[in-house]
Motif scaffolding. Structure first.
Motif, PDB file in Angstrom:
ATOM      1  N   PHE A 150      73.826  14.646  -0.409  1.00 28.99           N
ATOM      2  CA  PHE A 150      73.356  15.584   0.549  1.00 28.99           C
ATOM      3  C   PHE A 150      71.704  14.993   0.858  1.00 28.99           C
ATOM      4  O   PHE A 150      71.225  14.201  -0.692  1.00 28.99           O
ATOM      5  N   PHE A 176      69.342  16.963  -2.060  1.00 24.46           N
ATOM      6  CA  PHE A 176      71.336  16.677  -3.328  1.00 24.46           C
ATOM      7  C   PHE A 176      71.286  18.255  -3.540  1.00 24.46           C
ATOM      8  O   PHE A 176      70.919  19.628  -3.926  1.00 24.46           O
ATOM      9  N   SER A 177      72.678  18.480  -3.629  1.00 23.53           N
ATOM     10  CA  SER A 177      73.533  19.978  -4.263  1.00 23.53           C
ATOM     11  C   SER A 177      73.891  19.044  -6.001  1.00 23.53           C
ATOM     12  O   SER A 177      74.810  18.953  -6.285  1.00 23.53           O
ATOM     13  N   LEU A 178      72.305  19.459  -6.435  1.00 19.93           N
ATOM     14  CA  LEU A 178      72.747  19.170  -7.999  1.00 19.93           C
ATOM     15  C   LEU A 178      72.241  20.343  -8.768  1.00 19.93           C
ATOM     16  O   LEU A 178      71.519  21.164  -7.640  1.00 19.93           O
ATOM     17  N   PHE A 179      73.054  20.452 -10.074  1.00 24.33           N
ATOM     18  CA  PHE A 179      72.436  21.362 -10.561  1.00 24.33           C
ATOM     19  C   PHE A 179      71.079  20.884 -11.634  1.00 24.33           C
ATOM     20  O   PHE A 179      71.786  20.173 -12.594  1.00 24.33           O
ATOM     21  N   ALA A 223      70.123  21.671 -14.448  1.00 27.20           N
ATOM     22  CA  ALA A 223      70.595  22.885 -15.810  1.00 27.20           C
ATOM     23  C   ALA A 223      71.681  21.861 -16.254  1.00 27.20           C
ATOM     24  O   ALA A 223      71.939  22.575 -17.850  1.00 27.20           O
ATOM     25  N   LEU A 224      72.547  21.902 -15.474  1.00 25.59           N
ATOM     26  CA  LEU A 224      73.698  21.070 -16.116  1.00 25.59           C
ATOM     27  C   LEU A 224      73.462  19.387 -16.030  1.00 25.59           C
ATOM     28  O   LEU A 224      72.543  18.677 -15.078  1.00 25.59           O
ATOM     29  N   GLU A 237      78.789  17.065 -16.115  1.00 25.55           N
ATOM     30  CA  GLU A 237      79.613  18.179 -15.174  1.00 25.55           C
ATOM     31  C   GLU A 237      78.782  18.430 -13.873  1.00 25.55           C
ATOM     32  O   GLU A 237      79.414  18.862 -13.010  1.00 25.55           O
ATOM     33  N   ALA A 246      81.508  16.556 -12.176  1.00 25.26           N
ATOM     34  CA  ALA A 246      82.756  17.189 -12.283  1.00 25.26           C
ATOM     35  C   ALA A 246      82.693  18.617 -11.256  1.00 25.26           C
ATOM     36  O   ALA A 246      83.966  18.367 -10.757  1.00 25.26           O
ATOM     37  N   LEU A 247      81.463  19.131 -10.813  1.00 25.65           N
ATOM     38  CA  LEU A 247      81.877  20.306 -10.199  1.00 25.65           C
ATOM     39  C   LEU A 247      82.100  19.515  -8.875  1.00 25.65           C
ATOM     40  O   LEU A 247      82.187  20.529  -7.993  1.00 25.65           O
ATOM     41  N   GLY A 248      81.605  18.746  -8.381  1.00 26.66           N
ATOM     42  CA  GLY A 248      82.111  17.335  -6.669  1.00 26.66           C
ATOM     43  C   GLY A 248      83.167  17.679  -6.645  1.00 26.66           C
ATOM     44  O   GLY A 248      83.555  16.138  -5.578  1.00 26.66           O
ATOM     45  N   MET A 249      84.633  17.016  -7.786  1.00 25.49           N
ATOM     46  CA  MET A 249      85.415  16.649  -7.809  1.00 25.49           C
ATOM     47  C   MET A 249      86.719  17.469  -8.050  1.00 25.49           C
ATOM     48  O   MET A 249      86.783  18.829  -8.021  1.00 25.49           O
ATOM     49  N   LEU A 274      70.795  15.745 -18.980  1.00 22.39           N
ATOM     50  CA  LEU A 274      70.566  16.384 -18.269  1.00 22.39           C
ATOM     51  C   LEU A 274      70.383  16.361 -16.494  1.00 22.39           C
ATOM     52  O   LEU A 274      69.241  15.396 -16.519  1.00 22.39           O
ATOM     53  N   ASP A 298      65.829  16.132 -15.655  1.00 17.62           N
ATOM     54  CA  ASP A 298      65.169  14.666 -16.849  1.00 17.62           C
ATOM     55  C   ASP A 298      65.243  14.278 -15.209  1.00 17.62           C
ATOM     56  O   ASP A 298      64.468  13.175 -15.859  1.00 17.62           O
ATOM     57  N   ARG A 346      78.834  10.610  -8.176  1.00 18.91           N
ATOM     58  CA  ARG A 346      80.617  11.353  -7.563  1.00 18.91           C
ATOM     59  C   ARG A 346      80.954  11.544  -6.374  1.00 18.91           C
ATOM     60  O   ARG A 346      82.393  11.929  -6.638  1.00 18.91           O
TER      61      ARG A 346
END
Lengths: 515, 310
Positions: A94, A97-100, A102-103, A107, A110-113, A142, A145, A158
């Motif tokens: 994207f 970015f479709s990133l989180f 705090a994870l 992780e 994994a969320l994108g799989m 993280l 960072d 991913r």
């Protein structure tokens, strides 16, 4: 990578026929058809609002088309959700970015799989794949960072972990240094040579000419052309995108006048705990000159603008205007002396989103345009001022009474820049003047900046768009971790030299040597 | 003052009973907030749970039925909040406050016929010889099922959030609903489920107050327990283990100050009554301020409305 493009490009992978999607009041895609072949790097070109995003959202299952059909590897393809799209071998990186944050990296991956392995195994696979493609990543860090370039690696890794047949990349280079772009292109070429098709969305024409095999150009939701970008000039493609002949901003090169603005050992601590502290910034800007300041986002751009606008105070001698120390003055005092600024964030910093254009005109124009008398607002004069901005800078809006939020990004940016230029600044500082603005509006804004400099003002343009800086600047300097490099004449600078000034060499090391 | 009248074993045993309602409510609210929703209606959901559980337990004669009804009733109430905030995109803070006021009013309406009645008593768990152990038996193995359930729930919630894919998705939705949506997760459905779970937990906590802790029905009997549960979630930095600590601290100080009052301590009753609130918040503030990143532990999308743009 060594094989020619014809050797790697195979049969049809995804065929799009007559895809149409309408939203209330606007047709985002109108009867779009094209074909992506295996192993092909296919560019999707277009202005903001041309319908690129809607089109890829339909391919990725985020939006359902109103009409038309898609065929993936010979069978019908109509994903209702991104899960289905991923299951069919379509992956997407994207733009925002479709990133989180705090994870951690693992992780996020994994969320994108669809069926991620256990965390321990996944971490090992992330290491393995990221090394194989020259994109080293530590799965346990993280995401908050990481730098922008590293975050993009997370998104790419991913996608790679799922062995995609088609990889969609939405404006991937907008946040990268030239060296990082080089690394990304090598990765993409390697992928293409392995048979993965890549749909590459961008409006940077030179990038497309170096990377892509085919380009499909969209304008106002319709496909206007499919061409071979290696045999089509950037100018031709730009004109296909815009649908009109483009004016390259020009001006007569005058000889710069006396020093207007001088910064001497300007050190300012950032007000933001994650910000960058300015370290001994020293530079002079002359009348009639445009100084371009490049650098990757987050290296002190916002802090430099704040130190110049007066939002952040400095020791009085660190900033001087025509020989007078002004470092201790606040924004209003500096404005009345002629130091005007247009910050990067249009909504919330440069303009108050829910206030009308008239009110926004008042906010920075009150002093120099004399819009206040003994504490009372002169509404009529303010409205006239707003109307003047709207006319002079071709701001598309029903009227000055409309809220700033209701304008498109490009129109609001024209308003913000116009508001400052019409106040006849001695020094104008702009940060990212054409970020997210379509090509025609960007050209108009750049022309206005050049005209202003020609009129004798000193102008500082802070930007992350190097093409833009090369177009408007007389001299170029780069910010790197709060330090400003020695300015050099912009004419004749090569991309490699600029990359070195921006601290790109450091990033190269990180990318090539395993961590 | 006669401190010898305070028996530490009884004190610790009753501490666990006193803490359970807040523990349950705070645990539920933590899951809700982890999904990015701020539901300030905990107090209202607790008291509705208290009267639902009480009424059904009295009518059927079965405390178990009472607890089930409490969980269902409060979950139902929380669905009002979910529909308003997730589908109609109303402001979460205002809607949560309204839910509390609504719950307080509704509960006194429902509870009119139940004032002064004694509920059927909730049986202790039969743990056989364990309950006969000296000291430990009295403290740990002489409680009812709900106390053990709440402790198991702490462990379950912790493991769910840390180790399961569903827990990861829940956290992701709370971190960035836009990114989660872009990856194809159903943000609204996940938040509905979390809000429902939070409601059910608050209801169980309320019913524990009216059926075990007090045990009778009086209007406004939650007396701010829902608000303390909310505060504990924040100061516990959204971690299940610290919520257990916060809830037991609050329960412990409550029981201790009641004992001190009974023992005739020289401190004015008002100070003693405010001490649990004060001490719990103080301790948790100090704990969370010692770590620099604690302020970053809050789910980044907390309290923001989600509306899919496409």
């Amino acid at each position: 990578m060594t094989r020619g493009p014809d050797a790697r490009i195979g049969g049809d992978l995804l065929t799009i026929e007559g895809l149409t999607k309408a939203y209330p009041g606007v047709v985002a895609n109108d009867d779009v058809s094209f074909t992506i072949r295996q192993g092909e790097v296919h560019a999707l070109l277009g202005e903001n609002g041309a319908g690129k995003s809607t089109l890829v959202k339909m391919i990725y299952g985020l939006v359902r088309p109103d009409a038309g059909r898609m065929t993936l590897r010979g069978t019908g393809y109509a994903p209702a959700t991104p899960h289905e799209a991923r299951g069919s071998g379509v992956a997407m990186v994207f733009q925002h970015f479709s990133l989180f944050e705090a994870l951690d990296v693992a992780e996020n991956v994994a969320l994108g799989m669809e069926n991620p392995p256990a965390m321990g195994q996944l971490a090992a696979r992330i290491r393995e794949v990221s090394e194989a493609y020259g994109l080293p990543l530590d799965p346990l860090r993280l995401v908050g960072d990481l730098s922008a370039g590293e975050r993009q690696r997370v998104e790419i890794v991913r996608c790679l972990l799922q062995d995609p047949k088609l990889l969609i990349m939405d404006e991937p280079t907008s946040v990268l240094t030239p060296q990082e772009v080089g690394i990304l292109f090598e990765t993409l070429r390697k992928l293409a040579s392995e048979g993965t098709a890549i749909l590459y969305i961008s409006h940077k024409l030179e990038e497309i000419r170096t990377l892509c095999d085919t380009a499909t150009i969209l304008r106002l939701g319709k496909k206007v052309a499919t061409c071979d970008p290696r045999e089509t000039s950037a100018r031709q493609m730009a004109e296909l995108m815009v649908g009109q002949t483009l004016q390259t901003p020009t001006r007569d090169a005058g000889t710069p006048g006396a020093v207007v603005l001088a910064l001497k050992d300007l050190s300012v601590r950032s007000s933001n705990p994650f910000g960058t502290t300015l370290k001994k910034v020293t530079v002079e800007v002359r009348a009639g000159e445009v100084l371009g300041i490049g650098g990757v986002a987050g290296n002190g751009q916002d802090e430099l603008l704040a130190a110049l606008s007066g939002e952040a105070r400095a020791p009085s001698g660190a900033v001087s205007l025509n020989g007078t120390a002004i470092g201790h003055l606040g924004p209003n005092a500096r404005r009345s002396l002629g130091v005007l600024t247009a910050p990067e964030e249009r909504l919330g910093h440069a303009a108050a989103p829910d206030m009308s254009l008239t009110e926004n005109a008042l906010l920075t124009g009150a002093i120099r345009e004399n819009l206040v008398s003994s504490g009372f607002l002169k509404w009529r004069a303010t409205e006239d001022f707003a109307k003047r901005i709207i006319t002079a800078f071709d701001v598309r809006t029903p009227g000055p009474g409309h809220a700033a939020r209701s304008l498109s990004g490009g129109n609001l940016q024209k308003f913000v820049i116009g508001r400052e230029i019409l106040q006849r600044p001695t020094v104008l500082v702009v940060n990212q003047p054409t970020w997210g603005v379509d090509a025609a509006a960007a050209a108009a804004i750049r022309q206005a900046i050049l005209d202003l400099a020609e009129g004798g003002a000193a102008v500082i343009v802070i930007s992350q768009d190097l093409d833009e800086l090369m177009e408007v600047s007389d001299r170029f300097a780069a910010l790197n971790e709060g330090r400003l490099s020695e300015p050099r004449p912009a004419k004749g600078l090569t991309v490699d030299e600029i990359g070195l000034m921006m601290g790109g060499a450091h990033d190269m090391e990180v990318a090539h040597v395993a961590e | 003052m006669d401190l010898s009248s305070i028996n530490p074993v009884v004190l610790i045993a009753s501490l666990m009973v006193a803490s359970t309602p807040i523990l349950l409510a705070a645990l539920g609210e933590m899951v809700v907030e982890k999904s990015g929703v701020l539901n300030l209606g905990v107090e209202g959901m607790m008291i509705v749970g208290a009267i639902c559980g009480f009424a059904i337990a009295v009518e059927t004669g079965s405390p178990t039925m009472g607890f089930v009804a409490a969980a269902l009733g409060s979950a139902l109430l929380s669905m009002i909040f979910a529909v308003l905030t997730q589908l109609f995109l109303s402001n979460q803070v205002a809607t949560g406050l309204a839910l509390t006021l609504f719950g307080l009013g509704l509960s006194s309406l429902l509870g009119q016929g139940y004032v002064g009645i004694k509920p059927p008593s909730t049986p202790k768990m039969d743990l056989g010889p364990l309950s006969d152990l000296p000291v430990l038996g009295r403290i740990l193995f002489s409680h009812d099922l709900v106390v053990y359930f709440s402790l198991a729930l702490v462990l379950a919630v912790w493991a769910f959030l840390k180790f399961t894919r569903a827990g990861l998705i829940l956290r992701a939705v709370g971190e960035s609903h836009d990114a989660a949506h872009a990856l194809g997760y159903k943000v609204v459905a996940i938040r509905f489920a979390a809000i429902g779970f939070g409601g059910a937990c608050a209801g169980l906590g309320g019913a524990y107050l009216s059926l075990v802790r007090v045990p009778q029905w009086t209007e406004g009997m939650t007396a701010g327990a829902g608000w303390i549960a909310l505060a504990i979630v924040v100061f516990a930095s959204w971690r299940a283990g610290r919520i257990l600590l916060g809830a037991y601290l609050f329960g412990g100080v409550t029981v201790l100050q009641l004992n001190l009052q009974a023992a005739g301590a020289a401190i004015p009753v008002e100070y003693l009554s405010m001490s649990p609130y004060l001490i719990t918040i103080l301790v948790l503030v100090i704990m969370s301020s010692s770590r620099g990143r604690a302020s970053l532990a809050a789910p980044a999308s907390l309290g923001r409305s989600f509306h899919a743009s496409s």
